[in-house]
Design a protein around this motif. Structure first.
Motif, mmCIF file in Angstrom:
data_model
loop_
_atom_site.group_PDB
_atom_site.id
_atom_site.type_symbol
_atom_site.label_atom_id
_atom_site.label_comp_id
_atom_site.label_asym_id
_atom_site.label_seq_id
_atom_site.Cartn_x
_atom_site.Cartn_y
_atom_site.Cartn_z
ATOM 1 N N SER A 196 0.804 -1.222 0.000
ATOM 2 C CA SER A 196 0.000 0.000 0.000
ATOM 3 C C SER A 196 0.844 1.283 0.000
ATOM 4 N N ILE A 197 2.141 1.185 0.322
ATOM 5 C CA ILE A 197 2.964 2.387 0.296
ATOM 6 C C ILE A 197 3.316 2.822 -1.125
ATOM 7 N N PHE A 198 3.085 1.920 -2.096
ATOM 8 C CA PHE A 198 3.413 2.254 -3.490
ATOM 9 C C PHE A 198 2.232 2.927 -4.178
ATOM 10 N N PRO A 199 2.501 3.755 -5.222
ATOM 11 C CA PRO A 199 1.379 4.288 -6.010
ATOM 12 C C PRO A 199 0.626 3.157 -6.716
ATOM 13 N N GLU A 200 -0.592 3.470 -7.100
ATOM 14 C CA GLU A 200 -1.497 2.481 -7.699
ATOM 15 C C GLU A 200 -0.848 1.702 -8.844
ATOM 16 N N TRP A 201 -0.233 2.450 -9.795
ATOM 17 C CA TRP A 201 0.320 1.799 -10.995
ATOM 18 C C TRP A 201 1.421 0.806 -10.631
ATOM 19 N N ALA A 202 2.219 1.170 -9.637
ATOM 20 C CA ALA A 202 3.309 0.269 -9.228
ATOM 21 C C ALA A 202 2.727 -0.995 -8.600
ATOM 22 N N GLN A 203 1.639 -0.833 -7.884
ATOM 23 C CA GLN A 203 1.005 -2.000 -7.257
ATOM 24 C C GLN A 203 0.516 -2.994 -8.305
ATOM 25 N N VAL A 204 -0.075 -2.438 -9.365
ATOM 26 C CA VAL A 204 -0.569 -3.305 -10.443
ATOM 27 C C VAL A 204 0.589 -4.113 -11.041
ATOM 28 N N LEU A 205 1.687 -3.401 -11.234
ATOM 29 C CA LEU A 205 2.876 -4.037 -11.813
ATOM 30 C C LEU A 205 3.392 -5.156 -10.905
ATOM 31 N N ASN A 238 1.845 -6.740 -8.579
ATOM 32 C CA ASN A 238 0.900 -7.852 -8.449
ATOM 33 C C ASN A 238 1.047 -8.891 -9.549
ATOM 34 N N ALA A 239 1.658 -8.483 -10.645
ATOM 35 C CA ALA A 239 1.842 -9.429 -11.746
ATOM 36 C C ALA A 239 3.089 -10.296 -11.558
ATOM 37 N N LEU A 240 3.929 -9.942 -10.581
ATOM 38 C CA LEU A 240 5.174 -10.698 -10.380
ATOM 39 C C LEU A 240 4.903 -12.039 -9.682
ATOM 40 N N PRO A 241 5.657 -13.062 -10.090
ATOM 41 C CA PRO A 241 5.399 -14.388 -9.517
ATOM 42 C C PRO A 241 5.594 -14.460 -8.001
ATOM 43 N N LEU A 242 6.607 -13.784 -7.487
ATOM 44 C CA LEU A 242 6.814 -13.888 -6.034
ATOM 45 C C LEU A 242 5.662 -13.230 -5.277
ATOM 46 N N ARG A 243 5.149 -12.115 -5.828
ATOM 47 C CA ARG A 243 4.004 -11.440 -5.212
ATOM 48 C C ARG A 243 2.811 -12.411 -5.140
ATOM 49 N N GLN A 244 2.569 -13.096 -6.251
ATOM 50 C CA GLN A 244 1.481 -14.091 -6.314
ATOM 51 C C GLN A 244 1.709 -15.176 -5.273
ATOM 52 N N ALA A 245 2.966 -15.620 -5.170
ATOM 53 C CA ALA A 245 3.304 -16.686 -4.238
ATOM 54 C C ALA A 245 3.068 -16.245 -2.800
ATOM 55 N N ILE A 246 3.471 -15.011 -2.495
ATOM 56 C CA ILE A 246 3.316 -14.503 -1.133
ATOM 57 C C ILE A 246 1.837 -14.408 -0.772
ATOM 58 N N ASP A 247 1.045 -13.891 -1.704
ATOM 59 C CA ASP A 247 -0.389 -13.798 -1.459
ATOM 60 C C ASP A 247 -0.988 -15.163 -1.161
ATOM 61 N N LEU A 248 -0.630 -16.131 -2.000
ATOM 62 C CA LEU A 248 -1.189 -17.479 -1.851
ATOM 63 C C LEU A 248 -0.780 -18.083 -0.503
ATOM 64 N N VAL A 249 0.507 -18.023 -0.204
ATOM 65 C CA VAL A 249 1.002 -18.644 1.024
ATOM 66 C C VAL A 249 0.448 -17.912 2.264
ATOM 67 N N ARG A 250 0.409 -16.606 2.168
ATOM 68 C CA ARG A 250 -0.078 -15.823 3.318
ATOM 69 C C ARG A 250 -1.551 -16.138 3.604
ATOM 70 N N ASP A 251 -2.353 -16.176 2.542
ATOM 71 C CA ASP A 251 -3.776 -16.485 2.729
ATOM 72 C C ASP A 251 -3.967 -17.895 3.269
ATOM 73 N N CYS A 252 -3.161 -18.838 2.773
ATOM 74 C CA CYS A 252 -3.275 -20.216 3.266
ATOM 75 C C CYS A 252 -2.862 -20.280 4.735
ATOM 76 N N MET A 253 -1.764 -19.623 5.048
ATOM 77 C CA MET A 253 -1.252 -19.648 6.421
ATOM 78 C C MET A 253 -2.277 -19.062 7.395
ATOM 79 N N ASN A 254 -2.932 -17.990 6.971
ATOM 80 C CA ASN A 254 -3.901 -17.332 7.851
ATOM 81 C C ASN A 254 -5.313 -17.884 7.670
ATOM 82 N N LEU A 255 -5.428 -18.975 6.930
ATOM 83 C CA LEU A 255 -6.723 -19.598 6.634
ATOM 84 C C LEU A 255 -7.727 -18.572 6.116
#
Ligand SMILES: Nc1ncnc2c1ncn2[C@@H]1O[C@H](COP(=O)(O)OP(=O)(O)OP(=O)(O)O)[C@@H](O)[C@H]1O
Ligand SMILES: [Mg+2]
Lengths: 277, 313
Positions: A215-224, A226-243
């Motif tokens: 959230s500290i990044f501007p909108e456009w940077a966030q979109v960019l 979010n397309a990165l594989p590690l970002r996707q991986a972190i989201d997936l693992v974090r959501d799984c970890m926190n159920l």
């Protein structure tokens, strides 16, 4: 003398089946070979990639965490160490998979002439690709389990179920990075190029919402990002970890499915071009 | 397998061609190999032998032409065809991180062979390669000849129907060479088809039923060793040396002697049906060679005639 031996019987069984020109159904034998080399190699290099995220967890989780205190992400307030923990788990899985599918694969391909030998047997290129990628995935998976064990010992796991789910997610992540890693490596022509590939991992690690929220990044940077594989991986693992289960997880899984299939496709194609042409 | 009285063709190449960009490595060649035959490929460096071998082992795609191995197209049935083949490449590509024993095991596993089968098979192959004492040594720590022996042993692990050997004995000591020849004879007796390349003419004469001589990607001649000698050489050869300075001078006077002469850097070969007679003739002409030797014509002479080159190794 008739020549119906075991190798031929096996080969004939697959004859005419879909993909029989590239797949003999034995990627496991390639992984088996790697397991044998592990026994004789030093455990030190294997451990190094695993230690890194653990060090980050301790240095940042407790060091920086002491100053930051808690962090609010997606409306939830948690301790800083608990915030970065799932991200470091995803990174751990990535590291293991990438290390094996880049440097090790490059060495085997360019110097050890290993694949020439394999492809002179009745193995197909997809066997070699799957075997090597499976092995790299295994390494990432082992790192992930090791990391979760350390996290558990530090008392940072939110729940047992979450931990198990996160490990499964880390497995998918490792598979995807292994696949894309080998895909890229098979096209790499020099150590310098390979260095570039692994160098890119650092900024990806630093800016993918690992150590601080996006959230500290501007909108456009966030979109960019979010397309990165590690970002996707972190989201997936974090959501799984926190159920934190929702349909959006399927989006991440499809993202990785594309990575896996793409990596396998290009690896197989490149192995054919390099060693069977 | 097939029951016809005609021997089955296990390899058939027609107009087989391989180019690298503009460079033609194999220029459209035709040959056939029958089941149980020992077939040789001879030729100077760069003739296209290894390229041909690799196309047969289905690890190199042909640019043009037909090629069938056991009735199948290697481009489409790679893994399936390779299950029938034993491959000994020109350059050893052993698994350097594994021991001698593990090298054979893992290779056999690639073929899908069971560990139980392999346990016995490895012992047999280690004995053949005389590497029993080195079984637990990493393959990179072997001597050159030992590596070669291991590569050959490894290629036999799946009990292949067709064995392809690219310069199998290069780097082997004489004793190991004879062990290999003996083994190859036995495999042949069992009906294994052998395809091999070599730079040793004695080896080709000993082992091959039939061979082709290649040069610049083309087949220069084909036949059994005896037939080739008959067709391309005389019965006997007189080898004479006049010292490095005298050779070319003497050669000028020898143009009409014998059937044909070949001037090599160190000696002159005179081909005829009777070497002793030619030698007498030389004495009458007043030529006094430093050394002289009459011998039977060999495959080496055929090679020399066809490729215009002495043996290059
Ligand atoms: N990958 C390649 N790219 C370009 N040219 C190649 C390639 N591989 C082989 N050649 C060329 O093809 C020709 C035939 O090579 P090949 O290896 O078949 O020769 P050979 O008869 O086995 O020789 P040798 O006795 O030295 O082993 C050579 O001129 C070689 O330079
Ligand atoms: Mg060669």
């Amino acid at each position: 003398m008739s020549f119906i031996n075991a190798a031929i019987t096996l080969a004939e069984r697959r004859s005419g089946k879909f993909g029989s020109s590239i797949f003999a159904g034995r990627p496991g034998t390639v992984a088996e070979r790697n397991l044998r080399t592990l026994r004789s190699s030093s455990g030190l290099t294997f451990a190094a990639g695993f230690v890194e995220p653990v060090l980050f967890l301790i240095a940042f989780g407790y060091g920086v965490g002491g100053m930051v205190g808690t962090i609010t992400d997606h409306g939830k307030t948690i301790s800083y160490a608990a915030y970065i923990m799932p991200a470091l788990l995803a990174t751990s899985a990535m590291n293991g998979a990438i290390f094996d599918s880049t440097w090790n694969v490059y060495f085997k391909m360019q110097f050890a002439k290993l694949y020439q030998g394999m492809l002179a047997t009745s193995l197909g290129t997809l066997d070699v690709a799957l075997g090597e990628i499976g092995w790299a995935m295994f390494r990432g998976f082992v790192y992930a389990i090791g990391f979760v064990t350390v996290v558990g010992a530090l008392g940072l796991l939110p729940s047992f179920g979450g931990a198990l789910l996160a490990i499964a997610a880390a497995g998918i992540v490792a598979f995807a990075f292994a696949s894309i890693g080998m895909g890229i490596t098979s096209y790499v022509k020099s150590f310098q190029q390979l260095d570039m590939v692994t160098f890119l991992l650092l900024p990806m690690f630093l800016f993918s919402g690992t150590l601080f929220p996006l959230s500290i990044f501007p909108e456009w940077a966030q979109v960019l990002i979010n397309a990165l594989p590690l970002r996707q991986a972190i989201d997936l693992v974090r959501d799984c970890m926190n159920l934190n289960l929702s349909w959006s997880l399927l989006g991440h899984v499809s993202y990785f499915a594309v990575m896996i299939i793409g990596g396998l496709f290009f690896t197989t194609r490149r192995l054919t071009a390099l060693f069977l042409r | 397998m097939t029951k016809s009285s005609e021997p089955e063709l296990v390899i058939r190449a027609k107009g087989l061609r391989k180019t690298y960009g503009d460079f033609v490595a194999v220029a459209g060649i035709d040959f056939e190999v029958k089941r149980g035959e020992a077939f040789g490929l001879l030729g100077p460096n760069g003739a296209g032998k290894s390229t041909t071998m690799r196309m047969i082992t289905s690890t190199l795609q042909r640019t043009e032409g037909e090629l069938t191995i056991l009735g199948k197209d290697p481009d489409k049935f790679g893994p399936e065809i390779r299950a029938h083949l034993g491959v000994v490449p020109q350059q050893d590509n052993l698994d350097r991180q594994l021991t001698v024993w593990e090298n054979i095991l893992v290779y056999g596993r690639y073929f899908g062979l069971s560990r139980k089968f392999l346990k016995n098979k490895i012992e047999e192959l280690l004995a053949f390669a005389q590497l029993e004492e080195k079984r637990n040594v990493k393959s990179e720590e072997l001597s050159g000849g030992m590596k070669r022996r291991l590569t050959i042993a490894r290629g036999l692990v799946n009990e292949p129907e067709i064995l392809l050997l690219d310069e199998p004995t290069t780097g082997l000591d004489p004793q190991a060479r004879h062990v290999l020849w003996d083994r190859l004879f036995r495999l042949k007796e069992l009906g294994v088809t052998l395809v091999l390349t070599t730079h040793y003419m004695d080896e080709a004469e000993q082992l091959c039923d039939r061979l082709i001589v290649m040069d610049k990607g083309q087949i220069m001649a084909e036949g059994s060793p005896a037939q080739l000698i008959k067709d391309y050489s005389s019965k006997e050869v007189l080898e004479v040396r006049f010292g490095s300075a005298g050779n070319s001078n003497a050669a000028k006077k020898l143009q009409k002697v014998g059937d044909r002469i070949e001037v090599l850097p160190d000696r002159i070969l005179i081909y005829s049906s009777n070497g002793e007679k030619v030698l007498e003739q030389l004495t009458k002409m007043g030529l006094k060679p430093v050394t002289s030797l009459v011998r039977r014509s060999s495959l080496e002479d055929v090679f020399l005639r066809l490729t215009g080159r002495t043996l290059v190794d």
